[in-house]
Design a protein around this motif. Sequence first.
Motif, PDB file in Angstrom:
ATOM      1  N   UNK A   1     -11.792   0.753  -6.350  1.00 57.53           N
ATOM      2  CA  UNK A   1     -11.133  -0.198  -5.467  1.00 57.53           C
ATOM      3  C   UNK A   1     -10.197   0.073  -4.494  1.00 57.53           C
ATOM      4  N   UNK A   2      -9.431   0.886  -4.801  1.00 53.97           N
ATOM      5  CA  UNK A   2      -8.390   1.219  -3.774  1.00 53.97           C
ATOM      6  C   UNK A   2      -9.111   1.937  -2.528  1.00 53.97           C
ATOM      7  N   UNK A   3     -10.149   2.792  -2.779  1.00 55.49           N
ATOM      8  CA  UNK A   3     -10.746   3.171  -1.478  1.00 55.49           C
ATOM      9  C   UNK A   3     -11.563   2.319  -0.916  1.00 55.49           C
ATOM     10  N   UNK A   4     -12.057   1.100  -1.599  1.00 56.55           N
ATOM     11  CA  UNK A   4     -12.775   0.127  -0.815  1.00 56.55           C
ATOM     12  C   UNK A   4     -11.836  -0.555   0.072  1.00 56.55           C
ATOM     13  N   UNK A   5     -10.609  -0.970  -0.395  1.00 57.62           N
ATOM     14  CA  UNK A   5      -9.608  -1.756   0.122  1.00 57.62           C
ATOM     15  C   UNK A   5      -9.228  -0.897   1.409  1.00 57.62           C
ATOM     16  N   UNK A   6      -9.073   0.505   1.188  1.00 57.68           N
ATOM     17  CA  UNK A   6      -8.725   1.473   2.399  1.00 57.68           C
ATOM     18  C   UNK A   6      -9.763   1.329   3.383  1.00 57.68           C
ATOM     19  N   UNK A   7     -10.997   1.526   3.043  1.00 58.45           N
ATOM     20  CA  UNK A   7     -12.168   1.396   4.176  1.00 58.45           C
ATOM     21  C   UNK A   7     -11.988   0.038   4.738  1.00 58.45           C
TER      22      UNK A   7
ATOM     23  N   UNK B   1       0.823  -1.263   0.088  1.00 59.15           N
ATOM     24  CA  UNK B   1       0.118  -0.025  -0.109  1.00 59.15           C
ATOM     25  C   UNK B   1       0.763   1.275  -0.123  1.00 59.15           C
ATOM     26  N   UNK B   2       1.974   1.318   0.499  1.00 56.85           N
ATOM     27  CA  UNK B   2       3.036   2.639   0.451  1.00 56.85           C
ATOM     28  C   UNK B   2       3.269   2.848  -0.984  1.00 56.85           C
ATOM     29  N   UNK B   3       3.116   1.904  -1.690  1.00 51.13           N
ATOM     30  CA  UNK B   3       3.535   2.179  -3.222  1.00 51.13           C
ATOM     31  C   UNK B   3       2.179   2.630  -4.125  1.00 51.13           C
ATOM     32  N   UNK B   4       1.067   2.834  -3.413  1.00 49.72           N
ATOM     33  CA  UNK B   4      -0.022   3.497  -4.161  1.00 49.72           C
ATOM     34  C   UNK B   4      -0.109   4.807  -3.537  1.00 49.72           C
ATOM     35  N   UNK B   5       0.035   5.722  -4.537  1.00 50.45           N
ATOM     36  CA  UNK B   5       0.050   7.001  -4.124  1.00 50.45           C
ATOM     37  C   UNK B   5      -1.289   7.330  -3.535  1.00 50.45           C
ATOM     38  N   UNK B   6      -1.520   8.273  -2.449  1.00 50.86           N
ATOM     39  CA  UNK B   6      -2.672   8.899  -1.929  1.00 50.86           C
ATOM     40  C   UNK B   6      -3.310   8.054  -1.042  1.00 50.86           C
ATOM     41  N   UNK B   7      -2.746   6.996  -0.929  1.00 53.38           N
ATOM     42  CA  UNK B   7      -3.549   6.004   0.210  1.00 53.38           C
ATOM     43  C   UNK B   7      -2.989   5.684   1.505  1.00 53.38           C
TER      44      UNK B   7
END
Length: 173
Positions: A133-139, A45-51
């Motif tokens: 999908x990134x937002x769903x994963x973050x939640x 996740x640290x490789x996905x900007x803004x997350x």
Amino acid sequence: MVGLERGTIELVSDRREWVEAYEAEVDRLHSLLGDRVIEFDHVGSTAVEGRTAKPIVDVCGLVESLDAARELIPILEDHGYEHRPTDDVDDRVFLANGPRSRRTHHLSLTTPNSDTHREQLAFRDYLRANPDVATEYEELKRELAERYPNDRARYTEEKSAFVGSALERAPDQ
């Protein structure tokens, strides 16, 4: 901030320093290991900007064979890494950097095109290409971090169905 106590879960907002910590660690690993590692990739996740992510930088290093990876363990242990031989992923050698009170990096040594390599890149790239999908994963991670702040194994286990589903949809799988 980079680093988190082993076994705990804490999520923090995206930080530019994660990319810098990845780049600095890769430079350090190159100086320690030379050409025994084919290439490195920033994954997790640290490789996905803004997350939001746990502030531990995940690095995937490619080696010729798992035997070659095992030969690197003493060098890495002499320079702050702890080998985690009980890791349940059989196509990688897994190490954690930093004291248990402040883990800063996780290093997966694996071979090109191994399941570990393909899955780590595919999941990262899928999250990068699909912000919803990134937002769903973050939640999901936020909910699990609240529920299991001191149970890393359960936190990881509870995320696995989501990760598996995303990998099934990822084009590189």
